[in-house]
Design an enzyme around this catalytic site. Structure first.
Site, PDB file in Angstrom:
ATOM      1  N   ALA A 272      33.031  33.403  41.357  1.00 50.21           N
ATOM      2  CA  ALA A 272      33.643  34.508  42.110  1.00 50.21           C
ATOM      3  C   ALA A 272      35.163  34.590  42.008  1.00 50.21           C
ATOM      4  O   ALA A 272      35.739  35.652  42.270  1.00 50.21           O
ATOM      5  CB  ALA A 272      33.238  34.417  43.572  1.00 50.21           C
ATOM      6  N   GLY A 276      37.762  39.588  42.871  1.00 48.85           N
ATOM      7  CA  GLY A 276      37.765  41.054  42.765  1.00 48.85           C
ATOM      8  C   GLY A 276      36.363  41.640  42.872  1.00 48.85           C
ATOM      9  O   GLY A 276      36.101  42.514  43.714  1.00 48.85           O
ATOM     10  N   CYS A 393      34.544  39.262  30.342  1.00 43.73           N
ATOM     11  CA  CYS A 393      35.618  40.193  29.964  1.00 43.73           C
ATOM     12  C   CYS A 393      35.992  39.879  28.517  1.00 43.73           C
ATOM     13  O   CYS A 393      37.153  39.692  28.179  1.00 43.73           O
ATOM     14  CB  CYS A 393      36.801  40.133  30.913  1.00 43.73           C
ATOM     15  SG  CYS A 393      37.588  38.542  31.018  1.00 43.73           S
TER      16      CYS A 393
HETATM   17  C1  LIG Z   1      35.848  35.452  34.775  1.00 45.67           C
HETATM   18  S1  LIG Z   1      36.292  34.538  36.160  1.00 45.67           S
HETATM   19  C2  LIG Z   1      35.488  35.414  37.450  1.00 45.67           C
HETATM   20  C3  LIG Z   1      36.247  36.631  37.910  1.00 45.67           C
HETATM   21  C4  LIG Z   1      35.733  37.147  39.233  1.00 45.67           C
HETATM   22  N1  LIG Z   1      34.326  37.460  39.192  1.00 45.67           N
HETATM   23  C5  LIG Z   1      36.501  38.381  39.695  1.00 45.67           C
HETATM   24  O1  LIG Z   1      36.033  39.501  39.503  1.00 45.67           O
HETATM   25  O2  LIG Z   1      37.574  38.199  40.277  1.00 45.67           O
HETATM   26  C6  LIG Z   1      35.319  33.102  36.020  1.00 45.67           C
HETATM   27  C7  LIG Z   1      35.460  32.140  37.196  1.00 45.67           C
HETATM   28  O3  LIG Z   1      34.483  31.131  37.034  1.00 45.67           O
HETATM   29  C8  LIG Z   1      34.995  29.926  37.543  1.00 45.67           C
HETATM   30  N2  LIG Z   1      34.165  28.835  37.019  1.00 45.67           N
HETATM   31  C9  LIG Z   1      34.327  28.101  35.891  1.00 45.67           C
HETATM   32  N3  LIG Z   1      33.355  27.183  35.780  1.00 45.67           N
HETATM   33  C10 LIG Z   1      32.537  27.351  36.848  1.00 45.67           C
HETATM   34  C11 LIG Z   1      31.372  26.691  37.299  1.00 45.67           C
HETATM   35  N4  LIG Z   1      30.837  25.676  36.609  1.00 45.67           N
HETATM   36  N5  LIG Z   1      30.811  27.106  38.457  1.00 45.67           N
HETATM   37  C12 LIG Z   1      31.351  28.128  39.161  1.00 45.67           C
HETATM   38  N6  LIG Z   1      32.481  28.769  38.794  1.00 45.67           N
HETATM   39  C13 LIG Z   1      33.069  28.396  37.642  1.00 45.67           C
HETATM   40  C14 LIG Z   1      36.418  29.936  37.072  1.00 45.67           C
HETATM   41  O4  LIG Z   1      37.201  29.051  37.842  1.00 45.67           O
HETATM   42  C15 LIG Z   1      36.786  31.400  37.277  1.00 45.67           C
HETATM   43  O5  LIG Z   1      37.353  31.585  38.542  1.00 45.67           O
END
Ligand SMILES: C[S@@+](CC[C@H](N)C(=O)[O-])C[C@H]1O[C@@H](n2cnc3c(N)ncnc32)[C@H](O)[C@@H]1O
Length: 443
Positions: A272, A276, A393
């Site tokens: 999350a 956003g 993205c």
């Molecule tokens: C693409 S971003 C998500 C953007 C978010 N959905 C938004 O719209 O603001 C991916 C997120 O996944 C998190 N992440 C990475 N590895 C993860 C894991 N094993 N479990 C949960 N979250 C993870 C990262 O820290 C990052 O904040």
């Protein structure tokens, strides 16, 4: 320096000095330009047009150095150049070839800048190189330093549009044609306009339009701002609205609007941070009588998710910090799950000038393993008959179609029901990918 020399020196132009500070932070400290810029602007007390100039100078010089460096190199008599001097030259070249700064101003301010920051030594070299650069325009330089377009289109565009060659190849593969490649790479180099989301039940698009904007075409909640600072919009300051690309809004909407039979009250956003999409999901959950669990692995990013939720009715959302590949909940708990997976970000190059230069093909090897694990965990977390949306993205096939295809093929309980790929040059959004999967209902 003696008094005479000091008296003869012009003060350094503050926006250019600020832009150089940004380039230095990106090069030396691996900083993100978009995060360091506001600090640097504050430090140099720049606002309004001056802040806009510093931002354009820094972003342009960082983004376009894949073109500007060969131009600079073509003007050198000796191949070696101090990195600090190259940064000043990149800023100068950006002004000469891509901005409407008069040649004499671009050159003299660059000479002043290098004198003030590096010393008198390279001042003559900066002057000589920039004078040479100013003798022809951008198109003539592209023709001189880039591979021949008819003979090597991708090689040509890599230089002309300033993208690493492997990124050009990966984007071309995702597009499935080289015909639109120039348009896509050009779109990556144009700063996106700011898009807002009116979080349903908390704000509406009419309120955002009154701040000076136009409704987005596909998301019913989006407004593209005409200009100005989004932080100055009351609904944004209060968390009732947010800054969010239309593509991200469409991903959240795909998650909640996919047809679903049976219970529809437990939603999960597995990745999350910074929140956003979760904020849009949570405001929709509040309207539809559902509850969202917003999970984020990094505790400091979970704090950002909580902040994004500040206007959402309590009870509609629970923010938790945990590893999404090892869920802390009972399998089959949720009716809808969004996996907005960590990815290369190569679909959002418009937003981060340095990111194209930081990523490597090896990053994909690590990311795709994590992406598959997260998608599998999401499918375990959803009940039979429930919906999982997998999003990135990035349009790069290794992290989009290949991940979805491999996971679907490895399970006998999952079917794909929809898939879309957005593009900056076609849709005016980031290159968001989303696939909607359904876990088969038990018979
Ligand atoms: C693409 S971003 C998500 C953007 C978010 N959905 C938004 O719209 O603001 C991916 C997120 O996944 C998190 N992440 C990475 N590895 C993860 C894991 N094993 N479990 C949960 N979250 C993870 C990262 O820290 C990052 O904040």
């Amino acid at each position: 320096m003696n008094d005479r020399a000091r008296r003869g020196r012009r003060p350094v132009d503050r926006p250019r000095r600020a832009a150089l500070d940004v380039l230095t932070a990106v090069r030396v400290d691996d900083a993100y330009a978009n995060l360091v810029l506001p600090q640097v602007l504050r430090k140099h007390r720049l606002e309004g047009r001056d802040a806009g100039l510093a931002t354009e100078l820094a972003s342009g010089a960082i983004r376009m150095h894949g073109l500007y460096d060969p131009v600079i190199d073509a003007c050198l008599t000796k191949p070696r150049l101090q990195p600090e001097v190259r940064d000043v030259l990149r800023l100068g070249v950006h002004q000469l070839l891509s901005m409407r700064v008069p040649d004499h101003a671009a050159i003299s301010t660059s000479v002043d800048l290098v004198r003030a920051t590096v010393g008198q030594g390279p001042a003559g070299l900066v002057n000589a190189v920039l004078r040479k650069v100013s003798r022809q325009d951008l198109d003539a330089w592209v023709e001189q330093v880039a591979p021949d377009r008819p003979g090597d289109l991708r090689g040509h565009l890599a230089v002309a549009r300033s993208h690493p060659r492997w990124v050009v190849d990966a984007l071309a593969e995702a597009l499935g044609t080289d015909d639109e490649l120039d348009d896509l790479l050009a779109a990556d180099n144009a700063a996106p306009r700011v898009t807002l989301v009116a979080r349903p039940g908390l704000a509406d698009v009419v309120e955002l339009e009154s701040a000076g904007g136009t409704r987005t075409v596909r998301s019913p909640y989006g407004v593209v701002l005409d200009g100005g600072d989004p932080a100055g919009v009351a609904a944004v300051a209060e968390g009732r609205a947010g800054v969010q690309d239309e593509g991200s809004q469409l991903v959240a909407l795909a998650t909640v609007d996919a047809p679903l039979q049976g219970r529809d009250e437990r939603w999960l956003d597995l990745c999350a941070g910074p929140g956003g999409k979760a904020a849009l999901l949570a405001s929709l959950a509040a309207q539809r009588g559902a509850v969202l669990v917003a999970n984020e692995r990094q505790p400091h990013r979970a704090v950002l998710v909580r902040s994004a939720m500040r206007a959402v009715p309590t009870g509609a959302v629970h923010v938790v910090a945990g590893d999404g590949t090892r869920p802390a909940w009972v399998p089959g708990t949720f009716d809808r799950v969004l996996v907005d997976a960590p990815c290369s970000g190569l679909g959002a190059l418009r937003r981060r000038p340095e990111s194209r230069w930081r990523r490597t093909p090896q990053d994909l090897d690590v990311l795709t393993v994590l992406q598959r694990a997260l998608l599998d965990a999401a499918l375990e977390s959803v009940r039979p008959g429930g919906i999982v949306v997998y999003a990135t993205c990035s349009p790069v096939l290794a992290e989009t179609a290949a991940v979805v295809d491999a996971v679907v093929a490895s399970r006998d309980d999952t079917v794909e029901v929809d898939r879309f790929q957005l593009w900056p040059h076609r849709d005016g959004t980031d290159a968001m990918f989303a696939a909607t999967l359904r876990r088969r209902a038990l018979v």
